[in-house]
Design a protein around this motif. Structure first.
Motif, short mmCIF file in Angstrom:
data_model
loop_
_atom_site.label_atom_id
_atom_site.label_comp_id
_atom_site.label_asym_id
_atom_site.label_seq_id
_atom_site.Cartn_x
_atom_site.Cartn_y
_atom_site.Cartn_z
N ILE A 26 -16.65 -54.31 -40.01
CA ILE A 26 -16.51 -53.17 -40.91
C ILE A 26 -15.42 -53.59 -41.89
O ILE A 26 -14.32 -53.99 -41.48
N VAL A 27 -15.72 -53.53 -43.17
CA VAL A 27 -14.77 -53.97 -44.19
C VAL A 27 -14.30 -52.75 -44.98
O VAL A 27 -15.12 -51.99 -45.50
N ILE A 28 -13.00 -52.56 -45.01
CA ILE A 28 -12.38 -51.42 -45.71
C ILE A 28 -11.81 -51.94 -47.03
O ILE A 28 -11.18 -53.00 -47.07
N TYR A 29 -12.00 -51.16 -48.10
CA TYR A 29 -11.56 -51.54 -49.43
C TYR A 29 -10.67 -50.46 -50.03
O TYR A 29 -10.73 -49.30 -49.63
N GLU A 30 -9.91 -50.86 -51.05
CA GLU A 30 -9.26 -49.89 -51.91
C GLU A 30 -9.88 -50.03 -53.29
O GLU A 30 -10.29 -51.12 -53.69
N GLU A 31 -9.97 -48.91 -53.97
CA GLU A 31 -10.54 -48.89 -55.31
C GLU A 31 -9.47 -49.33 -56.31
O GLU A 31 -8.34 -48.87 -56.25
N VAL A 32 -9.84 -50.24 -57.21
CA VAL A 32 -8.92 -50.75 -58.22
C VAL A 32 -9.59 -50.56 -59.57
O VAL A 32 -10.69 -51.05 -59.80
N ALA A 33 -8.94 -49.83 -60.45
CA ALA A 33 -9.48 -49.62 -61.79
C ALA A 33 -9.04 -50.78 -62.68
O ALA A 33 -7.88 -51.17 -62.67
N ALA A 34 -9.98 -51.31 -63.42
CA ALA A 34 -9.68 -52.38 -64.38
C ALA A 34 -10.21 -51.93 -65.73
O ALA A 34 -11.14 -51.12 -65.80
N VAL B 37 -25.40 -53.13 -47.26
CA VAL B 37 -24.95 -51.75 -47.27
C VAL B 37 -23.93 -51.65 -48.40
O VAL B 37 -22.85 -52.24 -48.31
N PRO B 38 -24.27 -50.96 -49.49
CA PRO B 38 -23.34 -50.89 -50.62
C PRO B 38 -21.99 -50.30 -50.20
O PRO B 38 -21.92 -49.48 -49.28
N ILE B 39 -20.94 -50.74 -50.86
CA ILE B 39 -19.61 -50.17 -50.63
C ILE B 39 -19.68 -48.69 -50.97
O ILE B 39 -20.18 -48.31 -52.03
N HIS B 40 -19.22 -47.85 -50.04
CA HIS B 40 -19.31 -46.39 -50.23
C HIS B 40 -18.17 -45.72 -49.49
O HIS B 40 -17.46 -46.36 -48.72
N CYS B 41 -18.02 -44.42 -49.73
CA CYS B 41 -17.03 -43.65 -48.98
C CYS B 41 -17.59 -42.26 -48.69
O CYS B 41 -18.56 -41.83 -49.30
N THR C 241 -14.47 -38.25 -41.59
CA THR C 241 -14.26 -39.57 -41.00
C THR C 241 -15.61 -40.04 -40.46
O THR C 241 -16.55 -39.25 -40.33
N GLU C 242 -15.69 -41.31 -40.14
CA GLU C 242 -16.93 -41.87 -39.60
C GLU C 242 -16.57 -42.66 -38.35
O GLU C 242 -15.69 -43.53 -38.39
N SER C 243 -17.21 -42.35 -37.25
CA SER C 243 -16.99 -43.07 -36.00
C SER C 243 -18.13 -44.04 -35.79
O SER C 243 -19.30 -43.67 -35.93
N VAL C 244 -17.79 -45.30 -35.48
CA VAL C 244 -18.79 -46.35 -35.27
C VAL C 244 -18.52 -46.99 -33.91
O VAL C 244 -17.41 -47.45 -33.64
N ILE C 245 -19.55 -47.02 -33.07
CA ILE C 245 -19.48 -47.68 -31.78
C ILE C 245 -20.64 -48.66 -31.69
O ILE C 245 -21.79 -48.29 -31.96
N CYS C 246 -20.35 -49.90 -31.34
CA CYS C 246 -21.37 -50.94 -31.29
C CYS C 246 -21.91 -51.07 -29.86
O CYS C 246 -21.14 -51.30 -28.93
N LEU C 247 -23.21 -50.93 -29.71
CA LEU C 247 -23.85 -51.07 -28.40
C LEU C 247 -24.14 -52.53 -28.08
O LEU C 247 -24.06 -52.94 -26.93
N TYR D 50 -15.17 -52.56 -29.31
CA TYR D 50 -16.31 -51.66 -29.24
C TYR D 50 -16.59 -50.83 -30.49
O TYR D 50 -17.72 -50.40 -30.69
N GLY D 51 -15.60 -50.56 -31.29
CA GLY D 51 -15.86 -49.71 -32.44
C GLY D 51 -14.60 -49.36 -33.19
O GLY D 51 -13.52 -49.92 -32.96
N CYS D 52 -14.75 -48.41 -34.12
CA CYS D 52 -13.62 -47.99 -34.93
C CYS D 52 -13.89 -46.61 -35.53
O CYS D 52 -15.02 -46.10 -35.46
N GLN D 53 -12.87 -46.05 -36.09
CA GLN D 53 -12.98 -44.80 -36.84
C GLN D 53 -12.57 -45.11 -38.28
O GLN D 53 -11.47 -45.62 -38.52
N ILE D 54 -13.45 -44.83 -39.21
CA ILE D 54 -13.20 -45.08 -40.63
C ILE D 54 -12.63 -43.78 -41.22
O ILE D 54 -13.26 -42.73 -41.12
N PRO D 55 -11.44 -43.86 -41.81
CA PRO D 55 -10.81 -42.63 -42.33
C PRO D 55 -11.62 -41.97 -43.45
O PRO D 55 -12.32 -42.64 -44.21
N LYS D 56 -11.49 -40.68 -43.53
CA LYS D 56 -12.10 -39.91 -44.61
C LYS D 56 -11.66 -40.49 -45.95
O LYS D 56 -10.48 -40.78 -46.16
N GLY D 57 -12.62 -40.70 -46.85
CA GLY D 57 -12.32 -41.19 -48.19
C GLY D 57 -12.13 -42.69 -48.31
O GLY D 57 -11.90 -43.19 -49.41
#
Length: 147
Positions: A69-77, A48-52, A57-63, A116-123
């Motif tokens: 779930i890996v959260i990243y910050e964008e870094v300009a180089a 699943v490519p890194i995306h936003c 927001t995105e709610s994820v619940i695992c059955l 059980y899950g998480c909420q991924i913040p908008k953006g």
């Protein structure tokens, strides 16, 4: 429609036939429904490519299963096309902006471990790493655009 072991088994079976190693089931009741509610079977090895999502927001619940779930910050180089050093006064035509991502948070989800899950913040830039076959319920605002 009920979501039991047999139902999830069929979703996993479809995921094994999909070259992306995942299968999405759209739970909307009509095309006019602009929310996104879906079940997704994910197999280890799916990419699943890194995306936003800029607008929701995105709610994820695992059955079932186990994933991160890996959260990243964008870094300009910035890269100099001519060399690794960038002398003062370098003409901008020789510089390339390159976007990279740095992991800032890893959220382990596994219902057998009471996680059980998480909420991924908008953006927030994010992806998923599947540890064992998993089914998630995912919900977010906006029209479904496919996986």
């Amino acid at each position: 429609m009920k979501f039991d072991k047999d139902f999830l088994g069929k979703l996993f079976e479809q995921a094994t036939m999909n070259p992306k190693l995942r299968q999405c089931l759209d739970l909307r009741t009509s095309e006019a429904d602009i929310s996104q509610r879906m079940l997704i079977a994910l197999l280890p090895g799916t990419v699943v490519p890194i995306h936003c999502h800029e607008e929701t927001t995105e709610s994820v619940i695992c059955l079932c299963g186990k994933l991160d779930i890996v959260i990243y910050e964008e870094v300009a180089a910035y890269e100099n096309a001519a060399s690794d050093t960038m002398p003062m006064g370098m003409d901008a035509q020789y510089v390339t902006r390159k976007v990279e991502y740095r992991e800032v948070q890893r959220i382990h989800i596994c219902p057998a471990e009471a996680k059980y899950g998480c909420q991924i913040p908008k953006g927030a830039w994010h992806t998923v790493e599947v540890i064992e076959p998993s089914v998630i319920f995912e919900a977010k605002d906006g029209a479904y655009k496919g996986l």
